[in-house]
Design an enzyme around this catalytic site. Structure first.
Site, PDB file in Angstrom:
ATOM      1  N   ASP A 184     -10.324  15.445   5.923  1.00 53.90           N
ATOM      2  CA  ASP A 184      -9.562  16.574   5.387  1.00 53.90           C
ATOM      3  C   ASP A 184     -10.429  17.797   5.174  1.00 53.90           C
ATOM      4  OD1 ASP A 184      -6.929  15.268   3.228  1.00 53.90           O
ATOM      5  OD2 ASP A 184      -7.335  14.979   5.339  1.00 53.90           O
ATOM      6  N   GLU A 211      -5.295  10.282  11.891  1.00 49.28           N
ATOM      7  CA  GLU A 211      -6.167   9.157  11.522  1.00 49.28           C
ATOM      8  C   GLU A 211      -7.619   9.614  11.359  1.00 49.28           C
ATOM      9  OE1 GLU A 211      -8.232   6.954  14.475  1.00 49.28           O
ATOM     10  OE2 GLU A 211      -8.465   9.104  14.336  1.00 49.28           O
ATOM     11  N   TRP A 212      -7.799  10.943  11.147  1.00 53.43           N
ATOM     12  CA  TRP A 212      -9.069  11.534  10.710  1.00 53.43           C
ATOM     13  C   TRP A 212     -10.181  11.436  11.752  1.00 53.43           C
ATOM     14  CZ3 TRP A 212      -8.706   7.254   6.638  1.00 53.43           C
ATOM     15  CH2 TRP A 212      -7.524   7.377   5.905  1.00 53.43           C
ATOM     16  N   ASP A 246      -0.063   9.607   8.774  1.00 58.18           N
ATOM     17  CA  ASP A 246      -1.393   9.474   8.184  1.00 58.18           C
ATOM     18  C   ASP A 246      -1.972   8.075   8.430  1.00 58.18           C
ATOM     19  OD1 ASP A 246      -3.616  10.388   6.725  1.00 58.18           O
ATOM     20  OD2 ASP A 246      -2.352  11.334   5.212  1.00 58.18           O
TER      21      ASP A 246
END
Length: 679
Positions: A237, A215-216, A182
């Site tokens: 998310d 890492e979105w 993450d």
């Protein structure tokens, strides 16, 4: 909201069924072919994938986060129970491999030697014992940490930054097969450097470990991570809502050029079965993730899953689309009016085509075999992947698709096409709205899309007890050649006193193929008993709506969105001005009202609610039936309230839509302040 792990509980929303015509897939009438997909604006990078031959197809498995977060039910018993169900329910046989632990598996502090310590309450046997159990089932175990000093949970579990080689060694010694890494508490260290260090640490263990970069999408990992990780998150998310799924879909679709064997775009885990969407919406979610060659990580507690959830997750024909060895991510052929055509090239030369209906009412969506990249042929075999039936088509690939639904077909230039019956489309023309006690006119259609004729065709329409559904024109045809349609008029009457709401109808056709084989096909429909607003001017926050969809939390009447449970909003506030009436929503959002052709004007003051401070980017739209009649363009929290006025004269349904402004739905709290309709 950037990353929901930072909250003690993730926000949920129940995505309401859209009213109007809600029908299951029916193959649709011919339409103008969509243009071939355009070349991507940005070419894919030339960097090679990792040389370890892992993740040659998108990883499939389970992750506990979406169903348990850090609650106590996330424990050793759950993990073992999921592994058992993978075997017992056929998910392992369908291709699911990984049982992945997410945040909160460890204690908040390392031991005296700097090692990670599994939480003895959750995992009394330790991680290695759990891995051994999973491996004994022929499955693999995954684990989680963050490329920062701590993970994302507020309890402050230790992250991997500065401990990469030690942590990787522990994971390998435990028998871990997959790492989700993450991005929280990263101390501002360069993302590529952080993720590359863990790549090197994993390699140094000598154990094959699939490496998931989470890492979105913050640093565009698709541009640099093909030789760093096996998959990378492209978005923030996901949540268990239609608006969230839709927003993520739109962010991930343009990235198709970057995906391939060993390096995948990851639009986050599946929400199928968690209760915030309908089964129709979950089938769309699963269909579209499969067409996008996305990792398929189950996010629901399978110990509590319904048969419908297992049916969706375990559909081998749909899974085969995701797992196709060519490794192509689907590309968009067209998307006009929320009617999406997404095509995926397959290793055997066929094409999988997703006909996806973003809108709140059923629509016909159409393309052609040629437009999706197939060679010219006398006819084609069309396989309906959810219904597991094969047909022949002269070249039209189309369907009547329910609101929020997806028809998924695989089309091939197959010389054996004539062994299959002709494809027919079932459809409905006219309004699906009925006023109790007043006859409504509907027209059903049956259209032959095949190269061969449909013979001895008959059609019937049935509804609830007490309703009358009477044909007013022919309901039979001796034969329907290619492209011909049987249109049948119907007089539909709901009894006086029927409450407002949605009611199921069923359209059925029976026909024979040239070989004499009998074919039955049904199309579930929904008729809505509705009442138009009263004469005069009414506040929309006080009127009943037909349907709502919302990105986070429910749509709120006369308060802001609040983002979580119903009733948690505040007074509607735009630029310091407080409004007593209106709607509080969260992009992506749509609120539909039945107006019965009796209304003229919608007005409101709109903007991003002050409760989000400087955050939020949205755009407001008003739709009259299928036509956009007003829009604001992109608005930010820094802008004052904007007036919007829309002429909705003659519309049966008015929809108030809020989009995400093109940058995802984070913090997109939007107000329809002082929203009124005049009728």
């Amino acid at each position: 909201m950037r990353h929901p792990h930072t909250r003690t509980t993730r926000r949920r929303v129940v995505g309401a069924l859209t009213a109007g015509l809600l029908c299951a897939a029916g193959l649709a009438a011919p339409a103008v072919a969509a243009a071939p997909p355009e070349a991507p604006a940005t070419p894919a990078p030339k960097s090679p994938a990792l040389p370890d031959d892992l993740a040659r197809t998108p990883p499939m498995g389970f992750n506990n986060w979406n169903s348990t977060h850090c609650r106590a039910e996330f424990d050793e018993a759950m993990v073992k129970g999921i592994a058992d169900l993978f075997v017992a329910k056929g998910l392992k046989d369908a291709g699911y491999q990984y049982i992945n632990l997410d945040d909160c598996w460890a204690l908040p502090n390392r031991d005296a030697d700097g090692k990670l310590v599994p939480d003895p309450a959750r995992f009394p046997s330790g991680i290695k014992a759990v891995a051994d159990y999973v491996h004994a089932k022929g499955l693999k175990l995954g684990i989680y940490t963050s490329a920062g000093t701590k993970t994302c949970n507020s309890a402050g579990f230790p992250g991997g930054l500065g401990h990469e080689y030690s942590d990787a060694r522990q994971f390998a010694d435990w028998g871990v097969d997959y790492l989700k890494y993450d991005n929280c508490n990263n101390q501002g260290v360069d993302a590529k450097a952080r993720y590359t260090t863990m790549r090197d640490a994993l390699r140094a263990t000598g154990r094959p470990i699939v490496y998931s970069i989470c890492e979105w999408g913050a640093n565009k990992p698709w541009e640099w991570a093909a030789d760093v990780g096996h998959l990378w998150r492209t978005t923030g998310d996901i949540s268990d809502s239609w608006g969230s799924m839709l927003s993520i879909l739109k962010q991930n679709l343009p990235l198709a050029p970057y995906a391939g064997p060993g390096h995948w775009n990851d639009p986050d885990m599946l929400e199928v079965g968690n209760g915030g969407m309908t089964d129709t919406e979950y089938r769309s979610h699963f269909s579209l993730w499969s067409v996008m060659a996305a990792p398929l990580l189950i996010g629901t507690d399978l110990r509590k899953a319904s048969p419908a959830t297992f049916d969706i997750l375990g559909d081998k024909e749909v899974v085969a689309v995701d797992q196709d060895p060519l490794g192509k991510q689907g590309t968009v052929v067209s998307s006009e009016g929320g009617r999406w055509v997404v095509v995926k090239e397959m290793a055997d030369g066929s094409r999988t085509v997703a006909l996806f209906n973003e809108s709140g009412t059923a629509q016909r969506i159409a393309t052609t075999a040629r437009a999706v990249g197939l060679p010219d042929a006398p006819a084609y075999t069309l396989r309906d992947l959810w219904r597991h039936r094969s047909y022949n088509t002269a070249g039209t690939v189309s369907a009547t698709v329910p609101a929020h639904g997806t028809v998924l077909v695989r089309v091939a230039a197959d010389p054996r096409w004539a062994t299959h019956p002709p494809a027919v489309e079932l459809g409905l023309e006219g309004s699906p709205f009925v006023e109790a006690g007043t006859p409504a006119a509907l027209t059903t259609t049956v259209t032959d899309l095949g190269r061969t004729p449909a013979q001895r065709v008959s059609v019937s329409l049935t509804g609830p007890e007490g309703w009358t559904l009477t044909p007013t024109s022919a309901s039979k045809a001796a034969a329907l050649p290619t492209g011909r349609t049987l249109r049948t008029g119907w007089k539909v009457t709901a009894p006086r006193g029927t409450p407002t709401g949605s009611y199921d109808l069923t359209l059925r056709t029976r026909y024979r193929s040239p070989s004499g084989a009998r074919v039955d096909s049904t199309l579930p429909l929904t008729a809505s008993v509705a009442v138009p607003p009263p004469s005069g001017t009414s506040y929309l926050g006080d009127l009943p709506w037909l349907s709502t969809t919302n990105g986070w939390g429910p749509v709120e009447r006369n308060t802001s969105n609040g983002e979580s449970a119903a009733g948690d909003g505040r007074p509607l506030t735009l630029g310091g001005a407080v409004y007593a009436k209106g709607l509080g929503v969260h992009a992506e959002s749509a609120v539909a009202y039945y107006t019965g052709k009796a209304c003229e004007t919608v007005t409101a003051d709109v903007g991003v609610d002050d409760e989000k401070g400087a955050k939020g980017t949205v755009a407001f739209e008003v739709w009259a039936d299928g036509t956009k009649v007003a829009s604001t363009g992109i608005l930010t929290n820094a802008m004052p309230a904007q007036p919007i006025t829309a002429d909705v004269t003659g519309a049966q349904v008015v929809r108030l839509v809020v989009t995400d402004g093109g940058d995802g739905i984070d913090s997109d709290h939007a107000d329809w302040a002082d929203a009124r309709i005049s009728c």
